[in-house]
Design a protein around this motif. Structure first.
Motif, PDB file in Angstrom:
ATOM      1  N   PHE A   1      -5.865  -1.653   2.241  1.00 51.15           N
ATOM      2  CA  PHE A   1      -5.130  -2.653   3.029  1.00 51.15           C
ATOM      3  C   PHE A   1      -3.711  -2.852   2.495  1.00 51.15           C
ATOM      4  CE2 PHE A   1      -9.520  -4.222   3.902  1.00 51.15           C
ATOM      5  CZ  PHE A   1      -9.484  -4.018   5.263  1.00 51.15           C
ATOM      6  N   GLY A   2      -3.481  -2.369   1.274  1.00 53.42           N
ATOM      7  CA  GLY A   2      -2.147  -2.467   0.697  1.00 53.42           C
ATOM      8  C   GLY A   2      -1.707  -3.914   0.538  1.00 53.42           C
ATOM      9  N   ASP A   3      -0.399  -4.115   0.545  1.00 50.41           N
ATOM     10  CA  ASP A   3       0.121  -5.479   0.420  1.00 50.41           C
ATOM     11  C   ASP A   3       0.072  -6.111   1.811  1.00 50.41           C
ATOM     12  OD1 ASP A   3       1.159  -7.722  -0.729  1.00 50.41           O
ATOM     13  OD2 ASP A   3       3.234  -7.010  -0.711  1.00 50.41           O
ATOM     14  N   TRP A   4      -1.121  -6.436   2.188  1.00 46.32           N
ATOM     15  CA  TRP A   4      -1.464  -6.892   3.538  1.00 46.32           C
ATOM     16  C   TRP A   4      -0.522  -7.991   4.033  1.00 46.32           C
ATOM     17  CZ3 TRP A   4      -4.162  -4.861   7.203  1.00 46.32           C
ATOM     18  CH2 TRP A   4      -4.751  -5.646   8.209  1.00 46.32           C
ATOM     19  N   LEU A   5       0.037  -7.771   5.218  1.00 43.78           N
ATOM     20  CA  LEU A   5       0.903  -8.746   5.888  1.00 43.78           C
ATOM     21  C   LEU A   5       2.236  -8.998   5.169  1.00 43.78           C
ATOM     22  CD1 LEU A   5      -1.656 -11.428   7.139  1.00 43.78           C
ATOM     23  CD2 LEU A   5      -1.039  -9.229   8.145  1.00 43.78           C
ATOM     24  N   ALA A   6       2.610  -8.096   4.248  1.00 45.32           N
ATOM     25  CA  ALA A   6       3.909  -8.264   3.577  1.00 45.32           C
ATOM     26  C   ALA A   6       5.032  -8.099   4.589  1.00 45.32           C
ATOM     27  CB  ALA A   6       4.053  -7.239   2.455  1.00 45.32           C
ATOM     28  N   LEU A   7       6.153  -8.701   4.277  1.00 48.85           N
ATOM     29  CA  LEU A   7       7.246  -8.716   5.250  1.00 48.85           C
ATOM     30  C   LEU A   7       8.081  -7.444   5.226  1.00 48.85           C
ATOM     31  CD1 LEU A   7       8.117 -12.424   4.711  1.00 48.85           C
ATOM     32  CD2 LEU A   7       7.047 -11.396   6.725  1.00 48.85           C
ATOM     33  N   ASP A   8       7.800  -6.580   4.248  1.00 51.49           N
ATOM     34  CA  ASP A   8       8.524  -5.310   4.245  1.00 51.49           C
ATOM     35  C   ASP A   8       7.723  -4.220   4.966  1.00 51.49           C
ATOM     36  OD1 ASP A   8       6.569  -5.096   2.304  1.00 51.49           O
ATOM     37  OD2 ASP A   8       7.956  -4.979   0.620  1.00 51.49           O
ATOM     38  N   ALA A   9       6.713  -4.614   5.720  1.00 56.15           N
ATOM     39  CA  ALA A   9       5.923  -3.636   6.492  1.00 56.15           C
ATOM     40  C   ALA A   9       6.776  -3.034   7.602  1.00 56.15           C
ATOM     41  CB  ALA A   9       4.708  -4.327   7.099  1.00 56.15           C
ATOM     42  N   LYS A  10       6.408  -1.827   7.984  1.00 56.79           N
ATOM     43  CA  LYS A  10       7.089  -1.215   9.133  1.00 56.79           C
ATOM     44  C   LYS A  10       6.744  -1.988  10.398  1.00 56.79           C
ATOM     45  CE  LYS A  10       7.329   3.648   7.833  1.00 56.79           C
ATOM     46  NZ  LYS A  10       6.121   4.212   7.219  1.00 56.79           N
ATOM     47  N   GLU A  11       7.603  -1.861  11.378  1.00 54.63           N
ATOM     48  CA  GLU A  11       7.359  -2.474  12.682  1.00 54.63           C
ATOM     49  C   GLU A  11       5.926  -2.149  13.141  1.00 54.63           C
ATOM     50  OE1 GLU A  11       9.928  -4.074  14.096  1.00 54.63           O
ATOM     51  OE2 GLU A  11       9.037  -4.513  16.045  1.00 54.63           O
ATOM     52  N   ASN A  12       5.222  -3.128  13.629  1.00 54.48           N
ATOM     53  CA  ASN A  12       3.868  -2.951  14.145  1.00 54.48           C
ATOM     54  C   ASN A  12       2.825  -2.546  13.109  1.00 54.48           C
ATOM     55  OD1 ASN A  12       4.597  -3.629  16.740  1.00 54.48           O
ATOM     56  ND2 ASN A  12       5.257  -1.516  17.162  1.00 54.48           N
ATOM     57  N   SER A  13       3.124  -2.764  11.848  1.00 57.70           N
ATOM     58  CA  SER A  13       2.104  -2.477  10.829  1.00 57.70           C
ATOM     59  C   SER A  13       1.816  -3.749  10.061  1.00 57.70           C
ATOM     60  CB  SER A  13       2.607  -1.401   9.871  1.00 57.70           C
ATOM     61  OG  SER A  13       1.733  -1.326   8.766  1.00 57.70           O
ATOM     62  N   TYR A  14       0.582  -3.868   9.624  1.00 59.47           N
ATOM     63  CA  TYR A  14       0.218  -5.011   8.781  1.00 59.47           C
ATOM     64  C   TYR A  14       0.394  -4.684   7.298  1.00 59.47           C
ATOM     65  CZ  TYR A  14      -2.171  -7.077  12.827  1.00 59.47           C
ATOM     66  OH  TYR A  14      -2.472  -7.631  14.036  1.00 59.47           O
ATOM     67  N   ILE A  15       0.604  -3.409   7.016  1.00 55.25           N
ATOM     68  CA  ILE A  15       0.568  -2.966   5.627  1.00 55.25           C
ATOM     69  C   ILE A  15       1.981  -2.883   5.059  1.00 55.25           C
ATOM     70  CG2 ILE A  15      -0.148  -1.087   4.107  1.00 55.25           C
ATOM     71  CD1 ILE A  15      -2.505  -0.614   5.928  1.00 55.25           C
ATOM     72  N   GLY A  16       2.264  -3.639   4.014  1.00 55.85           N
ATOM     73  CA  GLY A  16       3.599  -3.733   3.422  1.00 55.85           C
ATOM     74  C   GLY A  16       4.079  -2.406   2.851  1.00 55.85           C
TER      75      GLY A  16
ATOM     76  N   ASP B   1      -3.397 -11.471  18.101  1.00 57.66           N
ATOM     77  CA  ASP B   1      -4.315 -10.580  17.446  1.00 57.66           C
ATOM     78  C   ASP B   1      -4.847 -11.071  16.104  1.00 57.66           C
ATOM     79  OD1 ASP B   1      -5.547  -8.214  17.204  1.00 57.66           O
ATOM     80  OD2 ASP B   1      -3.903  -7.289  16.084  1.00 57.66           O
ATOM     81  N   MET B   2      -3.933 -11.583  15.278  1.00 58.01           N
ATOM     82  CA  MET B   2      -4.308 -11.954  13.905  1.00 58.01           C
ATOM     83  C   MET B   2      -3.420 -13.104  13.525  1.00 58.01           C
ATOM     84  SD  MET B   2      -5.798  -9.681  11.381  1.00 58.01           S
ATOM     85  CE  MET B   2      -4.375  -9.602  10.351  1.00 58.01           C
ATOM     86  N   ASN B   3      -3.780 -14.279  13.908  1.00 60.50           N
ATOM     87  CA  ASN B   3      -2.870 -15.378  13.650  1.00 60.50           C
ATOM     88  C   ASN B   3      -3.629 -16.666  13.367  1.00 60.50           C
ATOM     89  OD1 ASN B   3      -0.466 -16.628  13.284  1.00 60.50           O
ATOM     90  ND2 ASN B   3       0.083 -16.769  15.444  1.00 60.50           N
ATOM     91  N   SER B   4      -4.199 -16.678  12.177  1.00 58.81           N
ATOM     92  CA  SER B   4      -4.963 -17.857  11.782  1.00 58.81           C
ATOM     93  C   SER B   4      -4.016 -18.907  11.199  1.00 58.81           C
ATOM     94  CB  SER B   4      -5.987 -17.430  10.735  1.00 58.81           C
ATOM     95  OG  SER B   4      -6.329 -18.489   9.891  1.00 58.81           O
ATOM     96  N   TYR B   5      -4.299 -20.141  11.494  1.00 53.66           N
ATOM     97  CA  TYR B   5      -3.524 -21.226  10.889  1.00 53.66           C
ATOM     98  C   TYR B   5      -4.316 -21.913   9.785  1.00 53.66           C
ATOM     99  CZ  TYR B   5      -0.306 -20.277  14.571  1.00 53.66           C
ATOM    100  OH  TYR B   5       0.577 -19.620  15.382  1.00 53.66           O
TER     101      TYR B   5
END
Ligand code: BGC
Length: 916
Positions: free
Chosen positions: A590-605, A765-769
């Motif tokens: 899963f890598g650095d999951w949801l990191a902000l340096d992920a490529k466009e349309n990827s969850y993986i940083g 798709d993946m947006n838990s609060y």
């Protein structure tokens, strides 16, 4: 009154532990003494099977030892279904002796699962396993010859159950029997029902629903993960005054019918038709002639274990804050807090009124009800009224994650009536609260509250990722990043102890750890154990990180020993993965999951997967080596030390240039490299400096995801960049911890931008609060900001470390309090215009090492007295950082004051520069 007093005796972490199958329970106690620097010199424990201790079955006599937690029972073998009483007496090093403590008790359940006499039974209409079957009701009557002196029910279900005795609901537990890896470990509960019974005729009733066992779980809409048939198992044991016993069991004599709950599902809510209620169904005298026979189900007993976790309970009642009429015409209740649990209605409703409640966490940009992020979870509760009297109802076997409740079907009620007609019942594993953090910045205090609410909402028997969408699963990665913070806020030893046993049970034969525990993602026998790669670095490492954290926080060496093989199996699994034994450079992550340096349309940083995997590999081997030291496994200590060195070498060869630059220019790569000690000396200084630059050049914003975020501030503070860490925490524009707070969040979000500055959402798709992972910053807030930490050379806060790092004038105060296994610890500071004060509380039988940053020896005072003369304060020395001192137990309430020494600040700046 003695000067030395005992309080809060625990057996296996709990007071009044009813129904355990632990054969060697462990005791702990806390000592109170007004005298500073008190340590335990000796203890004496007595255990008896009668409250008057007239015939103790175990008496340690005076035992010279400073152990006051995790002390094992060593008396004669315990008996099943027996209540034992225990009490403790202690002596201190001043020769004082305490009175006996007040007596505490614990009670055994079945110490051997072969003792079960009852049969699993299933309602005969309930064999298809589809989730749409109504909740079943089962009943039987029985006679008691005289009054009883004590009575216990032991019960569990394949599904979820609740029990009624003579019309009253038994116990305050919900969602029983909880969720475990049912194939291997299936919890049962014990209830004291003495007060529910009467001489003569009695009746037992059970409601039986799908829950986690037969119901739908996971986003693929699959149900029946553990079986297709609900079943229940119950034994009632009564003891009469003459000592004789009688047992009432589930068997084919029970009868079953469908009740008013026409549908119930964990994700989807409940449908209740009050017109189908059968008044008196769990009482004697009810006519059950048209009820069906039940049938005996062939379910095993060997996997049955007594309740291990804190039970799920309703722990707080919230009242709605306002009624909202949305632009699109909906009527909503606003609970004022994103909460987990259920709504209770308490209203006069006319017959046939069909009330529909839907639950959502946020409103959209226009202020309308938003359920997109729930994916397929319906979170819908429906109630059809029968008309007589007040309708008092809350769902029985479901829970929802929500702040807003959409109400349909009550258009005749005005806002005041709506506000008065509903309450929110907060539900979670009823862990004891242990920690508090606060500081001078109200935004940070809100963040702390959000972290705590995130923990409450996601600790529903298993540590779930989120409590609202069609997931709510025990994601291993989320649990490992949050466990240390969790152990500050609440007592989580039984909670994670149980979950770790499930982890071990569900770990595959090749040592890989499933994504979620309990594992429902691949428990299909055809997929399991075939070396598939649905495991990931930083997720599977929960197998190692969590037992170690429990060991550190609670001194739970037994759990560490029990989990050792699982920890080792995980490490050995990794060793076989890479094309080089010491690098993990293959497979899915899963890598650095949801990191902000992920490529466009990827969850993986952007941080390379191999770097993440190898750094966690090193960390797990280091922990395994340390566990081997604790457990006295010398050959393994050598083996894993050697392995660690080779992994570190391989890491450097692969990821660090000869000039000492880390080859991956991401924040997370730097964070992990520093956190897991993978570079040394100048390379370490350089890595820290470059991490600082990455943050500063990004205008004090993070880019980290699940993997880097928990350690980001820790490594900055540890390497001379505490001020950057503080600025990161205080940052309130996106992305930052305070961004969600500024948007009105009351829990922690899954994404840094769950709601974007323009009010739009991250995809449905993946947006838990309500996702606790980023709440892992709480650990740093307690340990570094407030300065309440432990010296890890001893566990469970036996050696306390008080080391507030202050906040460079950005905060004027911070304080933390922790109810540790030895008692309350407190660290509380203020800073104004260079004047610093510190108050600490140190429990009896512990010692604290305290660092007073920026202080100079000789200028320290407490209540105007030089610190050198203060009772309880031991050795003091001056260092670059300030003054180090040791303190024995006591409350140093009257303030320790000092002025930050300019020269010491200068030294510090110089040393930071050197590092920097
Ligand atoms: C969960 C996460 C989890 C992740 C795996 C998500 O769906 O909500 O929190 O760790 O999957 O990367």
């Amino acid at each position: 009154m003695s000067e030395l007093e005992l309080e809060q005796l625990v057996c296996e972490y709990r007071t009044e532990l009813l129904g355990t199958d632990c054969v060697i329970p462990r005791f702990g106690w806390k000592i109170r003494s007004e005298k500073r620097n008190t340590r335990q010199q000796a203890y004496r424990i007595q255990v008896a099977d009668a409250a008057d201790f007239s015939r103790p079955i175990w008496d340690t006599g005076r035992t010279e030892s400073d152990y006051s937690i995790q002390v094992e029972y060593e008396g004669p073998a315990l008996l099943s279904r027996t209540r034992y009483y225990y009490r403790v007496q202690v002596w201190d090093q001043f020769g004082r002796q305490s009175q006996w403590s007040a007596a505490e008790w614990w009670e055994t359940a079945f110490l051997d699962s072969r003792e079960w006499q009852a049969s699993w039974i299933t309602p005969s209409d309930d064999t298809t396993g589809t989730v749409s079957l109504p909740v079943s009701m089962l009943r039987r009557t029985f006679r008691l010859k005289t009054a009883v002196t004590s009575a216990r029910i032991y019960a569990t279900a394949a599904g979820l159950y609740e029990i009624y005795l003579n019309g009253s609901r038994v116990g305050e537990e919900w969602l029983t029997p909880g969720w475990t890896s049912y194939q291997h470990r299936h919890q049962y509960q014990t209830y004291d029902v003495t007060e529910y019974l009467c001489e003569g005729s009695n009746a037992l009733g059970i409601q039986l629903a799908d829950g986690w066992y037969t119901g739908r779980l996971g986003w693929d809409k699959q149900s029946g993960h553990y079986g297709k048939q609900r079943a229940v198992l119950l034994e009632l044991h009564v003891r009469y005054e003459d000592g004789s016993e009688e047992t009432v069991c589930t068997d084919a004599s029970w009868k079953a019918a469908e009740g008013p709950i026409l549908f119930s599902g964990i994700y989807d809510g409940e449908l209740y038709d009050a017109r189908k209620e059968q008044p008196g169904w769990s009482e004697d005298g009810f006519d059950d002639l048209d009820w069906q026979e039940t049938i005996v189900a062939k379910l095993p007993y060997s996997q049955l274990v007594a309740q291990e976790n804190w039970p799920v309970r309703v722990t707080e009642i919230l009242t709605p804050q306002q009624v909202i009429h949305t632009p699109s015409g909906d009527t909503l209740l606003d609970m004022g807090q994103n909460m987990v649990g259920r709504v209770r209605l308490n209203l006069h409703l006319s017959a046939g009124t069909h009330l529909i409640l839907q639950h959502a966490e946020v409103l959209d940009r226009e202020g309308n009800f938003y359920t997109g992020n729930l994916r397929s979870a319906k979170q819908r509760v429906e109630y059809i009224a029968k008309g007589a009297g007040v309708a008092n109802f809350a769902s029985f076997f479901s829970f929802q994650g929500f702040r807003y409740v959409k109400i349909e079907g009550l258009s005749e009620l005005n806002d005041t009536q709506l506000l008065q007609g509903f309450t929110g019942e907060v539900m979670h594993s009823a862990m004891e609260p242990t920690g508090q953090f606060q500081c001078s910045d109200e935004r940070i205090n809100q963040l702390q509250r959000n972290i705590v609410w995130g923990q409450r909402g996601n600790f529903i028997d298993v540590p779930t990722d989120c409590p609202q969408r069609d997931e709510r699963l025990g994601w291993t990665g989320d649990a490992q990043v949050f466990i240390r913070t969790a152990a500050f806020n609440y007592q989580v030893a039984p909670f994670f102890g149980k979950w770790l046993r499930d982890l071990e049970a569900d770990q595959r034969l090749d040592g890989s750890v499933p994504f979620v525990i309990p594992n429902i993602l691949d428990n299909n026998a055809a997929n399991a154990n075939e070396g598939q790669t649905n495991t990931s670095a930083a997720w599977g490492d929960a197998a190692v990180i969590c037992p170690w954290t429990q060991y550190l926080c609670y001194g739970d060496e037994r759990l560490l020993g029990e989990q050792y093989d699982s920890m080792k199996a995980w490490v050995e699994y990794i060793r076989r993965q890479g094309d080089n034994e010491y690098l993990w450079n293959t497979g899915f992550h899963f890598g650095d999951w949801l990191a902000l340096d992920a490529k466009e349309n990827s969850y993986i940083g952007a941080t390379p997967l191999e770097l993440i995997a190898t750094s966690f590999y090193a960390n797990s081997v280091r922990i395994l080596r340390d566990a081997a030291v604790v457990l006295g496994k010398s050959p393994e200590v050598r083996h894993y030390s050697d392995m660690l060195n080779r992994i570190v070498e391989a890491f450097r060869r692969e990821f660090v240039t000869p000039a000492g630059r880390l080859a991956a220019p991401t924040q997370t790569a730097h964070v992990l490299t520093l956190m897991f000690g993978l570079v040394e000396g100048q390379d370490r200084e350089r890595t820290a400096r470059e991490l600082n630059d990455l943050v500063v050049n990004n205008k004090y914003h993070l880019t980290t995801g699940f993997v880097g975020t928990p350690y980001l501030c820790l490594v900055l503070s540890d390497h001379g960049y505490h001020d950057t860490a503080v600025q990161l925490l205080l940052q309130d524009n996106y992305p930052s911890w305070l961004y969600s707070v500024s948007q009105g969040a009351t829990t922690i979000w899954e994404h840094w931008d769950g709601i974007k500055p323009d009010g739009t959402f991250w995809s449905d798709d993946m947006n838990s609060y309500n996702h606790y992972a980023y709440g892992a910053i709480g650990d740093w807030m307690y340990r570094y900001l407030a300065g309440l930490d432990m010296d890890e050379t001893e566990t469970a806060y036996k050696m306390i470390r008080i080391y507030p790092r202050f906040a460079g004038g950005r905060l004027t105060s911070a304080s933390a309090r922790l109810e540790s296994p030895y008692g309350a610890i407190e660290s509380s500071w203020t800073e104004e215009e260079g004047r610093r004060t510190l108050e600490v509380q140190i429990p009896v039988n512990t010692t604290a090492r305290i660092t007073l940053s920026g202080a100079k020896l000789g200028r320290l005072t407490e209540s105007g007295n030089p610190l050198t003369d203060v009772e309880g304060i031991g050795a003091m020395e001056e260092s670059v950082e300030g003054v180090q001192l040791t303190a024995g137990s006591g409350t140093y309430r009257s303030l320790i004051r000092w002025r930050v020494q300019k020269c010491s600040l200068l030294v510090r700046l110089a040393s930071m520069k050197r590092i920097g």
